[in-house]
Design an enzyme around this catalytic site. Structure first.
Site, PDB file in Angstrom:
ATOM      1  N   ASP A 109       0.964  -1.244   0.032  1.00 19.01           N
ATOM      2  CA  ASP A 109       0.084   0.087  -0.013  1.00 19.01           C
ATOM      3  C   ASP A 109       0.846   1.365   0.043  1.00 19.01           C
ATOM      4  OD1 ASP A 109      -2.004  -1.920   0.246  1.00 19.01           O
ATOM      5  OD2 ASP A 109      -2.909  -0.772   1.883  1.00 19.01           O
ATOM      6  N   HIS A 166       3.616  -2.283   3.321  1.00 14.55           N
ATOM      7  CA  HIS A 166       3.986  -1.149   2.861  1.00 14.55           C
ATOM      8  C   HIS A 166       4.987  -0.982   1.696  1.00 14.55           C
ATOM      9  CE1 HIS A 166       0.891  -0.727   5.671  1.00 14.55           C
ATOM     10  NE2 HIS A 166      -0.002   0.134   5.252  1.00 14.55           N
TER      11      HIS A 166
END
Length: 279
Positions: free
Chosen positions: A99, A244
């Site tokens: 992400d 992430h």
């Protein structure tokens, strides 16, 4: 005598004109009712008739695509009340998701590792980041990864009005389409904060909501070993792993992937990307 001949000739001409007009009218009516009449000698109305060549003109544009049935419009996904948490599939399949990127400091390292092991993953990108790093989205497309919508500026959607949520999603989808080559089919709410408007607007824009099963919490920078342990202990068929590649120092996430990915593959896991039913 001459006057009588002139009147007779005039009557004949009028009768001939009436016959021609009737023939033209009959041709139009029969065409509408499915008949196959002879073509009228002249059009009743409209542009003047043109003399068409017997053979196609050499200057006429030829079609560049093959013939075939028209492509059906993509089916809109259903409006869900909660996001998808797992994937279905045969065997020991898992999905790796990243992400907040793309970030030129960390995303390339993740892509390098995925390419080394010939693995596909999902990247939920923020439009603002993507707009500055379109080359990384193009690389994701070239290497077979799936790019999803993670809004433009990573806001808390539950605090936004409906129009603001739509803007966050639409702007990001536009950037993804421009850089990746197609509009996203998946979206993920920042912070995992979903609401009814997000589900409805996501479906209207053709996207399915995908959450996660295993959260590495790598954004807290807990250490490379801790991230590896969380992935390996949570590994199971259908699991979606959240990591992430942007939003802070993600060097631990890059190093952790290099450690746990080969171990997952050696354990018999198949790392894949989900397939949509509504395409």
């Amino acid at each position: 005598m001459k006057k009588d001949q002139l009147l007779t000739r005039r009557r004949a001409l009028l009768a001939g004109a009436v016959a021609v007009g009737a023939a033209g009218t009959a041709g139009v009516v029969a065409l509408r009712t499915g008949g196959t009449p002879e073509a009228p000698s002249a059009p009743a109305a409209g542009a003047p008739a043109r003399h068409l060549p017997e053979k196609p003109s050499a200057y006429r544009l030829q079609p560049l695509t093959g013939y075939g049935p028209p492509r059906a419009a993509p089916r809109r996904p259903p409006v869900r009340h909660e996001p998808l948490l797992r994937i279905s599939g045969r065997g020991r399949t898992m999905v790796l998701t990243f992400d907040d990127g793309p970030d030129p400091r960390y995303t390339p390292g993740i892509l390098d590792t995925l390419r080394e092991y010939d693995v596909r993953a999902m990247f939920f990108v923020c439009g603002e980041m993507a707009s500055y790093n379109k080359d990384l989205l193009a690389r994701m497309a070239d290497e077979g990864h799936v790019v999803g919508n993670h809004t433009w500026s990573h806001p808390l959607l539950t605090k936004l009005r409906r129009g603001q949520i739509r803007s966050e999603m639409e702007r990001t989808s536009d950037v993804i389409e421009d850089a990746y080559g197609e509009r996203p089919q998946w979206f993920r709410a920042p912070y995992g904060a979903w609401n009814r408007a997000a589900f409805q607007l996501g479906a209207e824009l053709g996207m399915e909501p995908l959450a996660w099963t295993v959260d590495t919490l790598d954004w807290t920078t807990p250490g490379t070993g801790t991230i590896v342990d969380r992935v390996e202990s949570g590994a199971a068929p259908g699991v979606v792993v959240l990591s992430h590649d942007a939003g802070g120092d993600r060097s631990q996430s890059v190093r952790a992937l290099r450690r746990y990915l080969p171990q997952l593959l050696d354990s018999g896991y198949h790392i894949t990307v989900p397939r949509r039913q509504y395409t």
